[in-house]
Design a protein around this motif. Structure first.
Motif, PDB file in Angstrom:
ATOM      1  N   MET A  52       0.795  -1.205   0.000  1.00 36.51           N
ATOM      2  CA  MET A  52       0.000   0.000   0.000  1.00 36.51           C
ATOM      3  C   MET A  52       0.836   1.267   0.000  1.00 36.51           C
ATOM      4  O   MET A  52       0.443   2.289  -0.519  1.00 36.51           O
ATOM      5  CB  MET A  52      -0.915   0.033   1.240  1.00 36.51           C
TER       6      MET A  52
ATOM      7  N   VAL B 154       1.856   6.397  -1.546  1.00 35.98           N
ATOM      8  CA  VAL B 154       0.668   5.691  -1.071  1.00 35.98           C
ATOM      9  C   VAL B 154      -0.122   5.216  -2.280  1.00 35.98           C
ATOM     10  O   VAL B 154      -0.347   5.975  -3.224  1.00 35.98           O
ATOM     11  CB  VAL B 154      -0.222   6.624  -0.207  1.00 35.98           C
TER      12      VAL B 154
ATOM     13  N   MET C  52      -3.554   4.474  -3.425  1.00 39.31           N
ATOM     14  CA  MET C  52      -4.913   4.739  -2.974  1.00 39.31           C
ATOM     15  C   MET C  52      -5.853   3.633  -3.419  1.00 39.31           C
ATOM     16  O   MET C  52      -6.754   3.250  -2.721  1.00 39.31           O
ATOM     17  CB  MET C  52      -5.408   6.046  -3.592  1.00 39.31           C
ATOM     18  N   SER C  53      -5.674   3.208  -4.637  1.00 38.84           N
ATOM     19  CA  SER C  53      -6.497   2.131  -5.163  1.00 38.84           C
ATOM     20  C   SER C  53      -5.654   1.450  -6.217  1.00 38.84           C
ATOM     21  O   SER C  53      -4.498   1.813  -6.423  1.00 38.84           O
ATOM     22  CB  SER C  53      -7.773   2.703  -5.798  1.00 38.84           C
TER      23      SER C  53
ATOM     24  N   LEU D 280      -4.905   4.433  -8.564  1.00 37.34           N
ATOM     25  CA  LEU D 280      -4.409   5.736  -8.145  1.00 37.34           C
ATOM     26  C   LEU D 280      -3.306   5.597  -7.108  1.00 37.34           C
ATOM     27  O   LEU D 280      -3.467   4.888  -6.124  1.00 37.34           O
ATOM     28  CB  LEU D 280      -5.572   6.551  -7.561  1.00 37.34           C
TER      29      LEU D 280
ATOM     30  N   VAL E  48      -0.191   8.027  -5.016  1.00 40.11           N
ATOM     31  CA  VAL E  48       0.283   9.377  -4.737  1.00 40.11           C
ATOM     32  C   VAL E  48       1.653   9.277  -4.110  1.00 40.11           C
ATOM     33  O   VAL E  48       1.939   8.357  -3.337  1.00 40.11           O
ATOM     34  CB  VAL E  48      -0.704  10.110  -3.785  1.00 40.11           C
TER      35      VAL E  48
ATOM     36  N   LEU F 158       0.970  12.495  -8.542  1.00 36.92           N
ATOM     37  CA  LEU F 158      -0.225  11.674  -8.566  1.00 36.92           C
ATOM     38  C   LEU F 158      -0.171  10.863  -9.847  1.00 36.92           C
ATOM     39  O   LEU F 158       0.135  11.385 -10.910  1.00 36.92           O
ATOM     40  CB  LEU F 158      -1.382  12.662  -8.575  1.00 36.92           C
TER      41      LEU F 158
END
Lengths: 518, 1051
Positions: free
Chosen positions: B340, B372, B374-375, B378, B380, B448
């Protein structure tokens, strides 16, 4: 975790989108650390600052430097080679006074004098004047805060005056000159210009000064601008000088040169704006902005514009005029001084202009006219330690006495001894000197020259007076010897700086210096 | 999260109730070395059913689907699919992902596998430069990348050396320009930084990139050719240096601590006599050449007046200035990563004392990087770095001023008796004075990445970099005769805001054999420089060390270089860019790449601000061809590459198209009043040059051909490149006719060409099976630099350096800044060797006839045959300060835990000017009393008839001095080639068994000797310590030798 995620997404979206809205702002960034072409010259304040810049450039030119410092080009050109000194004990400037290789004085090729061969500083004055003349008419009336037409005319008149003054000043030093009379929107592509005849240069000075006379006011509305900004009187005075120089170049063949010169001084006199100050006010004349000043370069302490421990006035002074300054480089020409003023003379100029004259100690003899015999014009930044000294005095370019004596010279050239004597005696009367009668005179032209020398000693005029009258080669009058052959070959002109030939292949050297300049 | 899982489990449970039979499996996941991997995703294929491994790498999963397959995935590892069969316990070892296994090259906005690169890129791994005692990474790259020339010409810590890729292109009319050599674009973690911009407002003079801790660096890629650099378009002409910092690595959290400490050696002292000995020696020496009369009249007071307390010292100037320094460095980092997120936080403290007292550099940095996910689509990434550089400058106050007060390049006479205040003032630690130089840098970036489809990724990165430079000076009144104290405070801020948006599309066209990759992007960049400062003298109280209660009369408006002291300034420039790159390959065998960039900069006029920079490159992996099968036994890889393209460079000026006006122009000789008669005087900026609306980008057209080869299972690797880079439309100041009023115009007027070749050969000399290993790497680059076009019909241009008095010549067809000098052919042994003019019968003269040549004078060559040597017509090209070849040679020997690296850098084929010697001869001739007591007899100069000497006769206070030792004859030009054993690095790494025993992950101890030995021809003390134009002044800071010992600990 979710919360963090949202923050990230919003932040990221913001980053992505925000700068797109300001693309124009990104690429059209104008400087805010300086004015620039398209934002300057938009209102009266810009115009005033631009013309102040023009005077400032002229002041820079007249105080430019050689390798050994002192910032006094005006006096280096006008006084050092003019026999007003017998020595100037400084490696470079000394060549102007006592000569050098092959010259007994005025060795313009002396080491480290190359800076004075270069006319670049003067063309900056001309470029600025051309800028003013181009831009001022484009500033709309609404952008002037008071009396648009009058203000604009006054400023334009000053620019014409400054342009004429600068060309005239250069023509007296180098003779023929390249001439730029228009604003150049693209100086990056300008072409090399050849030198054109000095007489044509002077003709355009006359034209500019006539424009200046029509535009400039006679009276100063603001007393603090007296003499340090050009008015109609300054333009008349300068025009008189220009006509006299024309007369010299024309070898007296054009009678109107003299009548015009006389007419110009007449206009100055008729204006009623000027007077000879009483003799006890001599220090005030040199301090500047007096009723005798016609055109001056402002260097007053009151504006914070004094030369600190620099310049001609400062360097030629010593104790007690400037405390703790034990020496000075110049030795005034004591023989000439004796010859000019005589012994036991009632002429008070001897006291007002000189101090401790001693033929045995020429370096101790002081020309104190600018400082004032009682140190009236001496200023110290730190009076306690006598540091930061300055002579609070302007460069007096033209003054009323100078113009009266110039008219006397014109009369003398016309052979009108009576009128010449009248002007001479006006100036002598102020100095409490004995008035001259025709019986005293051998040669009225000589006497005018002698009177100018007396009144204007060390004011940066004598070299040009000697050249103009041709008396440079007359050792009796000049106070030193200058070969006739050099004079006739145009050797009174300065050489054109080598640096100017580097990227200009159409200019030529003054003939006298051909083969002499390495 | 937990709730979701619970819900999921519940739903699964319900489903299972209905459809499937329940089955529980368990196992461990490790890396290929057997280390447990926590956080690995173990998922049942075709379902959403999955778990993550525990910190000890274990997992338990209840199966719900029917696929009979598990997918095991983790960042940095290859995803593995495991067939379940009937088993219920599993041991899964994940293989490290080959792509993340660092055989990738960063080529700007993209990473590509080395095999498919078609550009010329040199790479340096962070590992190579780790723990070497240096304040900044640029210095460490010396000799480590082919095509890069780094010269650390000053030993002063925190000061920038030269850093040039593929030869310099910088050419300037004035030798005093801020930087003499061209410098590349640095891209640090995606943030482009122009050193020229960053240095433009610099108060402290500290190397801008010294704020980055070298130990934080993961990799450095140096883009050299147009194909690589074209993606940075307008700023790529002088190469691009891409720096990536370290990120958290998958696995257990790691804590790393490393430290080293050591000494910098005091420079070797020169032998001089001191005190009474000096006086006797000098007087005795002078009396040999001066008769009694002259001795009586002309001997300086310093020597005769021994009773004068001011002249009775025995000052040891070298001891006064030089010292041993201490160097120390501490690094602490914590990093980790799972599926993650990844993170790395590090802190560093570096402190190096200069070998000149009162100088040194300290750095403090803290940086944090976090990614990180996010999904699945995505992610970041955030980076935050703070650093502070604190540089002590000793007495290096004014630009160009030496840190040591030298006279004629020499130490002063020991006879000068220094007061304590003088001493402390000289060495910069006067307790009541201060000279604080702080650089605070903040870098923050956020990026991002969004996978719109598996093939299409959108990425956006925004960053801001803000640097505050501050300098605070105070000089107490006790140092000034008038009691005037001086305080100055300057702050400047450099801000670099950058936003990149990219779309990256990756696909196989037709079939798996055709790969296509398309990158589209846009960049917005804005650079801002701000300055605020004031400096003033005061007759106030020495306890006030800031600018307060000052006397406006003593306000310092500008420094000696004309830079503002009292005032503020603001400059800003923006750039908008669009770029694209298309990479295509067929079976990774035939490679093709196009890049195109368009830049618009606010620095140019509205009609000429866009610049377009295309490039094309191709590669052929020859070994993949069937016909190469026979050689595949010994040749693993052979790739031929070629590229052609255009890159540009930005001008340093921010407002070129503006005809700026200057205020306060009332100043004139002796006066600093800005007004004329009280009115602010405004004029055009006549000195700065007139603006040209049509100015445009400097352009570099570059061709590159090269190959990469690998032999014997990777034991020998060779990379070679040849290039031809023509830089045109370079901005240059043309002098304008004086009648324009303007001094010059800055315009596109000069072309320069750099041609060169680079080789990088790496060999693992012993077979991989051997316990003893010897790895060797040799790299060398050759560059030839040539001026192709000069303004004014290619007329030669002379450039003078006012600081050194050197004159350089710019000539079409020749290298930049060659020395322009009188050719000297030794010394006239005796009178009969001196030529005379056959027409006049007069002897040869120097200096316009001022000096008649005599025995013992230099033999200066009379080029124009006029029997006088001096003028411009007698000068010739006297030497080329641009090196012909630079490189490095490194040998690493390892046995078990021991590792020894011997690292050599070298430079060949350059001329240097020994101004140290020429100054010394001037000192001995004209200033003998005042300079240190050097024995003139130790110099190879002419003494008597018949001497075959190197230098002309040297006599103290000689009447024969005719400037013969000024820097304009080739008598002092020397061969500047050198080789230096730069580092010897011995380390021992403890083995894993032992480490497991004591509970550590890693333990290494090491020792480094920096600058061990110099090999050179030149007689100067250090042939590298010459300035950028090849002059050794001796006033520079000596390059010290450093010894450090360190330890690395990993938990």
């Amino acid at each position: 975790m979710n919360c963090l995620k949202h923050i990230f997404v919003v932040l990221a979206a913001g980053l992505v989108l925000s700068p797109f809205t300001s693309c124009k702002k990104l690429l059209d960034q104008d400087p805010i650390n300086s004015p620039y072409g398209s934002v300057f010259w938009t209102n009266q304040r810009d115009a005033e600052q631009g013309i102040a810049g023009n005077y400032a450039l002229l002041r820079k030119a007249l105080t430019s430097n050689t390798a050994y410092d002192q910032n006094m080009s005006h006096f280096a050109y006008g006084s050092l080679p003019a026999f007003e000194f017998t020595d100037y004990n400084q490696y470079d400037l000394g060549f102007l006074v006592r000569g050098g290789d092959g010259f007994n004085n005025a060795d313009f090729l002396g080491s480290y004098l190359e800076g004075y061969h270069d006319w670049t500083p003067y063309y900056k004055v001309i470029t600025q004047a051309n800028l003013v003349l181009h831009h001022l008419p484009l500033i709309p009336d609404a952008k002037f805060t008071d009396q648009p037409t009058k203000t604009r005319n006054r400023l334009l008149g000053e620019a014409y005056f400054l342009r004429a003054f600068t060309y005239f000043y250069m023509a007296r030093i180098w003779g023929d000159l390249p001439q730029v009379m228009t604003y150049d929107a693209d100086p990056g592509h300008s072409t090399n210009l050849p030198r054109i005849n000095e007489k044509i240069i002077l003709d355009s000075c006359v034209k500019d000064l006539k424009s200046a006379i029509s535009l400039l006011p006679m009276a100063y509305t603001n007393g603090s601008e007296r003499a340090v900004r050009a008015n109609k009187g300054a333009a008349f005075g300068l025009l008189a000088h220009v006509y006299m120089w024309k007369n010299f170049l024309n070898k007296g063949s054009v009678a109107s040169d003299l009548t015009n010169a006389i007419a110009m001084v007449d206009s100055v006199v008729a204006s009623g704006q000027y007077q000879l100050l009483p003799a006890e006010n001599y220090p005030k004349i040199f301090h500047g902005k007096s009723n005798e000043g016609v055109f001056e370069i402002n260097m007053q302490v009151g504006n914070g514009e004094q030369q600190v421990e620099k310049g001609f006035y400062y360097s030629t002074l010593k104790e007690p005029f400037i405390q703790t300054k034990t020496g000075k480089p110049d030795a005034p020409n004591l023989e000439l001084i004796g010859n000019l003023y005589g012994d036991n003379t009632p002429d008070v100029r001897l006291q007002y202009f000189f101090s401790t004259l001693d033929a045995d100690k020429p370096y101790n003899s002081v020309i104190c006219k600018f400082a004032g015999p009682n140190r009236e014009n001496i200023y110290y930044k730190n009076p306690a330690t006598f540091t930061g000294a300055a002579v609070d005095a302007n460069i007096i370019v033209m003054r009323y006495a100078d113009l009266l004596l110039l008219r006397a010279e014109a009369y003398a050239d016309q052979g009108n001894m009576g009128a010449a004597l009248a002007d001479i005696n006006t100036v002598r009367a102020r100095a409490h000197a004995d008035l001259l009668t025709p019986d005293d005179i051998d040669d009225i032209k000589w006497e005018v020259m002698r009177e100018r020398s007396r009144e204007l000693y060390a004011e940066g005029q004598r070299w040009f007076d000697l050249v103009r009258t041709g008396l440079l080669t007359n050792a009796d009058v000049a106070g030193g010897s200058f070969p006739q052959s050099r004079f006739d070959a145009g050797g009174w002109k300065w050489p054109v700086g080598r640096v100017l030939f580097l990227n200009n292949n159409v200019i030529t050297q003054n003939p006298f210096w051909l083969g002499r300049v390495k | 999260m937990h709730k979701k899982l619970l819900l999921l489990a519940l739903m699964g449970f319900l489903c299972l109730q209905v459809w499937a039979q329940e089955r529980k499996i368990s196992g461990t996941v490790t890396d290929d070395k057997g280390g447990a991997l926590p956080g690995v995703t173990v998922k049942e294929v075709g379902t959403n059913n999955g778990v993550a491994t525990t910190p000890d790498g274990k997992f338990v999963l209840t199966l719900k689907g029917s696929s009979d397959k598990l997918s095991v995935s983790f960042v940095g590892f290859e995803t593995q699919t495991v067939l379940l069969g009937g088993k219920s316990t599993f041991h899964i070892a994940l293989k490290t992902d080959a792509k993340s296994l660092k055989d990738v090259v960063v080529i700007g906005y993209q990473e590509v596998r080395r095999k498919t690169v078609t550009a010329a890129v040199s790479s340096v791994k962070g590992k190579e430069i780790e723990n070497l005692p240096s304040p900044s990474f640029d210095q460490l790259l010396q000799g480590r990348a082919a095509g890069l020339n780094v010269q650390n010409f000053s030993g002063e810590p925190g000061v920038r050396g030269s850093f040039v890729i593929r030869g310099t292109t910088a050419i300037s009319r004035s030798a005093d320009a801020a930087r003499t050599l061209s410098s590349p674009l640095f891209v640090i973690d995606g943030i482009p930084i122009s050193m020229d911009d960053a240095a433009a407002f610099d108060n402290t003079g500290t190397n801008y990139i010294a704020g980055l801790n070298p130990n934080d660096i993961e990799s450095i890629d140096i883009l050299k050719d147009a194909s690589a650099a074209a993606i940075y378009g307008s700023r790529g002409a002088n190469g691009v240096v891409i720096v990536k910092t370290k990120r958290g690595k998958p696995g257990k959290p790691q804590v790393n601590f490393s430290t080293y400490g050591g000494l910098t050696q005091q420079p070797k002292f020169e032998k001089v006599l001191g005190g009474a000995e000096e006086r006797q020696f000098k007087l005795a020496y002078m009396s040999k050449y001066m008769d009694a009369d002259r001795m009586a009249l002309e001997t300086p007071m310093l020597l005769t007046d021994s009773l004068n307390p001011a002249f009775s010292g025995a000052t040891d100037w070298q001891d006064l200035f030089y010292r041993k320094g201490i160097i120390q460095n501490y690094d602490l980092s914590v990093s980790g990563a799972n599926d993650m997120m990844n993170y790395r936080i590090s802190g560093n403290y570096y402190d190096e004392d200069g070998t000149v007292k009162g100088t040194g550099f300290k750095r403090y940095t803290v940086s944090a990087a976090m990614g990180v996910k996010m999904s699945s689509k995505l992610s970041v990434d955030a980076l935050f770095r703070l650093s502070r550089g604190d540089r002590s400058r000793g007495r290096g106050q004014a630009p160009g001023e030496n840190v040591i007060p030298l006279l004629d390049g020499q130490y002063r006479s020991s006879l000068f008796n220094l007061s304590d205040v003088d001493k402390r003032n000289y060495v910069g630690d006067l307790s009541s004075g201060r000279d604080k130089n702080i650089n605070d840098d903040i870098t923050a970036s956020l990026s991002l990445n969004y996978d719109i489809t598996p093939k299409l990724r959108f990425a956006s990165m925004g960053s801001i970099q803000s640097s505050v430079n501050s300098r605070d000076i105070f000089r107490p009144g006790e140092l000034n005769t008038a009691g005037l104290s001086y305080a100055q405070s300057n702050k400047s801020r450099y801000e670099n805001v950058n936003l990149d948006n990219t779309l990256n599309y990756n696909t196989n066209i037709v079939n798996k054999d055709h790969h296509l990759n398309i990158l589209l992007g846009n960049t917005i960049n804005n650079v801002k420089n701000e300055y605020t400062g004031i400096g003033s003298g005061s007759l106030g109280n020495d306890n006030i060390k800031v600018v307060q209660g000052f006397d406006v009369n003593y306000l310092a408006y500008t420094d000696a270089g004309g830079n503002i002291i009292s005032g503020s300034n603001y400059e800003s420039a923006g750039m908008l860019s669009f770029f694209s790159r298309i990479n295509y390959d067929y079976k990774e065998k035939y490679l093709l790449s196009f890049a195109y960039r368009a830049d618009a900069s606010s620095r140019f006029g509205r009609n000429s601000r866009w610049g377009y920079f295309p490039s094309v490159s191709a590669g052929w992996n020859v070994t993949d061809e069937p016909f190469m099968e026979p050689v595949k036994k010994w040749m693993d890889m052979f790739k031929i590459r070629g590229s052609f393209g255009v890159t540009g460079s930005l001008p340093t000026g921010f407002y070129l198209p503006y005809n700026t006006y200057s205020i306060n122009q009332g100043t004139y000789g002796g006066s600093n009043g800005g007004t004329y008669n009280g009115v602010n005087a405004v004029t055009p900026n006549f000195q700065g040059g007139v603006a040209q609306d049509g100015l445009t980008w400097q352009q570099a057209l570059q061709t590159n051909i090269g190959f990469d080869a690998s032999f014997l299972n990777g034991r020998i690797n060779v990379t070679a490149d040849a290039f031809n880079r023509g830089t045109s439309k370079m901005l240059f100041d043309l002098l304008l006719p004086s009648t324009t009023g303007y001094d010059k115009v800055n315009t596109n007027a000069v072309d320069v060409r750099n041609i060169g070749a680079e080789f990088n050969i790496q060999a693992r000399i012993l077979p991989p099976t051997s316990a003893f290993q010897w790895n060797s790497r040799f790299l060398v680059s050759f560059v030839r630099n040539q001026i192709v076009k000069l303004p004014n019909g290619n007329r030669d241009l002379m450039v003078s350096d006012n600081n050194t008095g050197m004159t350089y010549i710019l000539t079409k067809g020749r290298a930049i800044n060659e020395f322009y000098m009188i050719k000297s052919n030794g010394v006239f042994k005796s009178e009969k060797d001196i030529p005379f003019n056959p027409y006049t019968g007069e002897k040869l003269t120097y200096w316009n006839g001022n000096h008649t040549v005599q025995a013992g004078d230099f033999i200066w060559q009379d080029q124009n045959g006029d029997y006088d040597v001096w003028d411009w017509n007698d000068k010739v090209r006297g030497g080329n300060p641009n090196p012909a070849a630079t490189g490095g040679f490194s040998n690493t020997f390892s046995y078990k835990g021991f590792n020894l690296e011997v690292y050599v850098t070298f430079l060949l084929g350059r001329d240097i000017y020994n101004k140290y010697m020429s100054d010394r001869l001037i000192g001995l001739t004209t200033n003998y009393a005042q300079i240190a007591a050097i024995d003139p007899g130790s110099i190879d100069s002419w003494h008597k008839d018949g001497d075959n000497a190197k230098f002309a006769e040297v006599i103290p206070y000689s009447r024969n001095y005719y400037y013969q030792f000024l820097p304009f004859s080739t008598a002092f030009v020397e061969n500047g080639s050198y080789a230096r054993i730069k580092y010897v690095n011995l380390s021992y790494t403890f083995n894993r068994k032992f480490l497991d025993h004591i509970g550590l992950r890693n333990l290494q101890i090491y020792g480094v000797v920096d600058n061990l030995k110099m090999f050179q021809k030149a007689s100067v003390p250090d042939a590298e310590a010459v300035d950028e134009k090849g002059t050794y002044t001796g006033g520079g800071y000596p390059i010290p030798r450093k010894f450090t010992l360190g330890v690395n600990v990993g938990f």
